[in-house]
Design a protein around this motif. Structure first.
Motif, short mmCIF file in Angstrom:
data_model
loop_
_atom_site.label_atom_id
_atom_site.label_comp_id
_atom_site.label_asym_id
_atom_site.label_seq_id
_atom_site.Cartn_x
_atom_site.Cartn_y
_atom_site.Cartn_z
N ILE A 128 0.83 -1.21 0.00
CA ILE A 128 0.00 0.00 0.00
C ILE A 128 0.86 1.26 0.00
O ILE A 128 0.70 2.15 -0.84
CB ILE A 128 -0.96 -0.01 1.21
N SER A 129 1.80 1.35 0.93
CA SER A 129 2.65 2.54 0.98
C SER A 129 3.56 2.62 -0.23
O SER A 129 3.89 3.71 -0.70
CB SER A 129 3.47 2.54 2.27
N THR A 130 3.96 1.46 -0.75
CA THR A 130 4.83 1.44 -1.93
C THR A 130 4.14 2.05 -3.13
O THR A 130 4.77 2.77 -3.92
CB THR A 130 5.26 0.00 -2.24
N LEU A 131 2.85 1.76 -3.32
CA LEU A 131 2.14 2.29 -4.48
C LEU A 131 2.13 3.81 -4.47
O LEU A 131 2.32 4.46 -5.51
CB LEU A 131 0.70 1.75 -4.50
N GLY A 132 1.92 4.41 -3.29
CA GLY A 132 1.93 5.86 -3.21
C GLY A 132 3.29 6.45 -3.54
O GLY A 132 3.38 7.45 -4.27
N ARG A 133 4.34 5.84 -3.02
CA ARG A 133 5.69 6.34 -3.31
C ARG A 133 6.03 6.14 -4.78
O ARG A 133 6.69 6.99 -5.40
CB ARG A 133 6.71 5.62 -2.42
N MET A 134 5.60 5.00 -5.35
CA MET A 134 5.85 4.75 -6.77
C MET A 134 5.20 5.83 -7.63
O MET A 134 5.83 6.37 -8.55
CB MET A 134 5.31 3.38 -7.16
N ALA A 135 3.95 6.16 -7.33
CA ALA A 135 3.25 7.18 -8.11
C ALA A 135 3.92 8.54 -7.96
O ALA A 135 4.04 9.29 -8.95
CB ALA A 135 1.79 7.25 -7.68
N ALA A 136 4.36 8.88 -6.75
CA ALA A 136 5.02 10.17 -6.54
C ALA A 136 6.32 10.25 -7.33
O ALA A 136 6.62 11.27 -7.96
CB ALA A 136 5.29 10.37 -5.05
N ARG A 137 7.11 9.16 -7.30
CA ARG A 137 8.37 9.14 -8.06
C ARG A 137 8.08 9.20 -9.56
O ARG A 137 8.79 9.87 -10.31
CB ARG A 137 9.15 7.86 -7.73
N ALA A 138 7.04 8.50 -9.98
CA ALA A 138 6.69 8.51 -11.41
C ALA A 138 6.31 9.91 -11.85
O ALA A 138 6.72 10.36 -12.93
CB ALA A 138 5.56 7.54 -11.68
N ARG A 139 5.54 10.63 -11.04
CA ARG A 139 5.14 11.99 -11.41
C ARG A 139 6.36 12.90 -11.56
O ARG A 139 6.39 13.78 -12.43
CB ARG A 139 4.15 12.55 -10.39
N ALA A 140 7.36 12.70 -10.71
CA ALA A 140 8.58 13.51 -10.81
C ALA A 140 9.30 13.26 -12.13
O ALA A 140 9.79 14.20 -12.77
CB ALA A 140 9.50 13.21 -9.63
N GLU A 141 9.34 12.00 -12.57
CA GLU A 141 10.00 11.68 -13.84
C GLU A 141 9.14 12.09 -15.03
O GLU A 141 9.65 12.49 -16.07
CB GLU A 141 10.32 10.18 -13.90
N ILE A 142 7.82 12.01 -14.87
CA ILE A 142 6.92 12.44 -15.94
C ILE A 142 7.08 13.94 -16.20
O ILE A 142 6.99 14.40 -17.34
CB ILE A 142 5.46 12.11 -15.55
N ALA A 143 7.34 14.69 -15.14
CA ALA A 143 7.55 16.13 -15.30
C ALA A 143 8.76 16.42 -16.18
O ALA A 143 8.86 17.52 -16.76
CB ALA A 143 7.72 16.78 -13.93
N ARG A 144 9.65 15.44 -16.30
CA ARG A 144 10.83 15.58 -17.17
C ARG A 144 10.57 15.02 -18.56
O ARG A 144 11.48 14.94 -19.38
CB ARG A 144 12.02 14.87 -16.53
#
Length: 254
Positions: A128-144
């Motif tokens: 559960i906590s991993t999914l949230g962190r994964m999405a946050a990290r993904a959004r940071a890379e998507i911004a690039r």
């Protein structure tokens, strides 16, 4: 013939690991440089590994549907049958980052460079906590403007194994609002899971029509699995048919 294949496979494995080790050492200074320098190293590593496979093991690749990859950020949901796709997609995607297990980040050299490359590490023991962190990290890379590569089944599956798609890809799809590009392949026929053998032939990779954003998670996951598995089964059957016809030709020429 089996001994010949084994000898070529061992030679490839030795050169493959020499290649990756040398390139990681060469890439170490890029940790202090802009990411574009490391990106160039990663792409050359992927292409050189594909070259080694072709020259030593007689394994080529046929890419289908490359024009379906959208420009800019997207989720790339790739079928996972072997180690082949863990590097090969670097050869065709503009700027991919992979979702990978956290333990890989602890490896010397590899882990340091993976952090610099913006890889998205997940702890599979705390879902559960991993999914949230994964999405946050993904959004940071998507911004690039990067593409997020994820293996929906989480681990390698043999070509004929029953599919086991996990909810992580659906969570990522819902949280990022991006289109998802399914990728089907049959790499497990030529680079079998947990085997030294590298069998000659052509890896077939098919980029499928992107799934647009906005679907319900369950509907998305069902659609992703259906289209990916149908295409994968077709590619596996095509290669097996090619192999069978080649055996018949060889037998007739004796």
């Amino acid at each position: 013939m089996n001994r010949f294949i084994l000898a070529r496979s061992i030679l490839f494995a030795a050169l493959f690991y020499v290649n990756i080790t040398v390139r990681m050492i060469v890439a170490l200074p890029t940790i202090a440089l802009p990411y574009s320098f490391l990106h160039g190293v990663l792409r050359r590593y992927a292409r050189s590994s594909l070259w080694l496979l072709r020259v030593i093991c007689g394994i080529t690749v046929e890419w289908r549907g490359r024009d379906k990859i959208p420009r800019g950020s997207c989720i790339v949901a790739c079928k996972h049958q072997s180690a082949w796709e863990t590097f090969a997609l670097f050869a065709i995607l503009d700027d991919p980052t992979y979702v990978l297990k956290r333990e890989l980040m602890w490896l010397p050299l590899f882990g340091w460079l993976a952090r610099k490359a913006g890889m998205i590490a997940i702890d599979r023991s705390t879902r559960i906590s991993t999914l949230g962190r994964m999405a946050a990290r993904a959004r940071a890379e998507i911004a690039r403007g990067r593409q997020i590569v994820i293996f929906p089944e989480g681990t390698r599956r043999q070509p004929d194994a029953e599919p086991r798609y996990l909810p992580g890809v659906a969570y990522l799809y819902a949280e990022t609002g991006l289109a998802c590009v399914p990728v089907a392949l049959n790499s497990g026929l030529f680079w079998p899971r947990r085997s030294w053998r590298r069998l000659p032939g052509t890896v077939l990779v098919e980029i499928l029509d992107p799934i647009p954003p906005g679907l319900d998670r369950r509907k998305f996951l069902a659609r992703l699995q259906a289209v990916t598995e149908e295409a994968t089964a077709r590619l596996v059957a095509e290669s097996r048919d090619r192999q069978q016809r080649a055996k018949i030709v060889q037998a007739n020429n004796r």
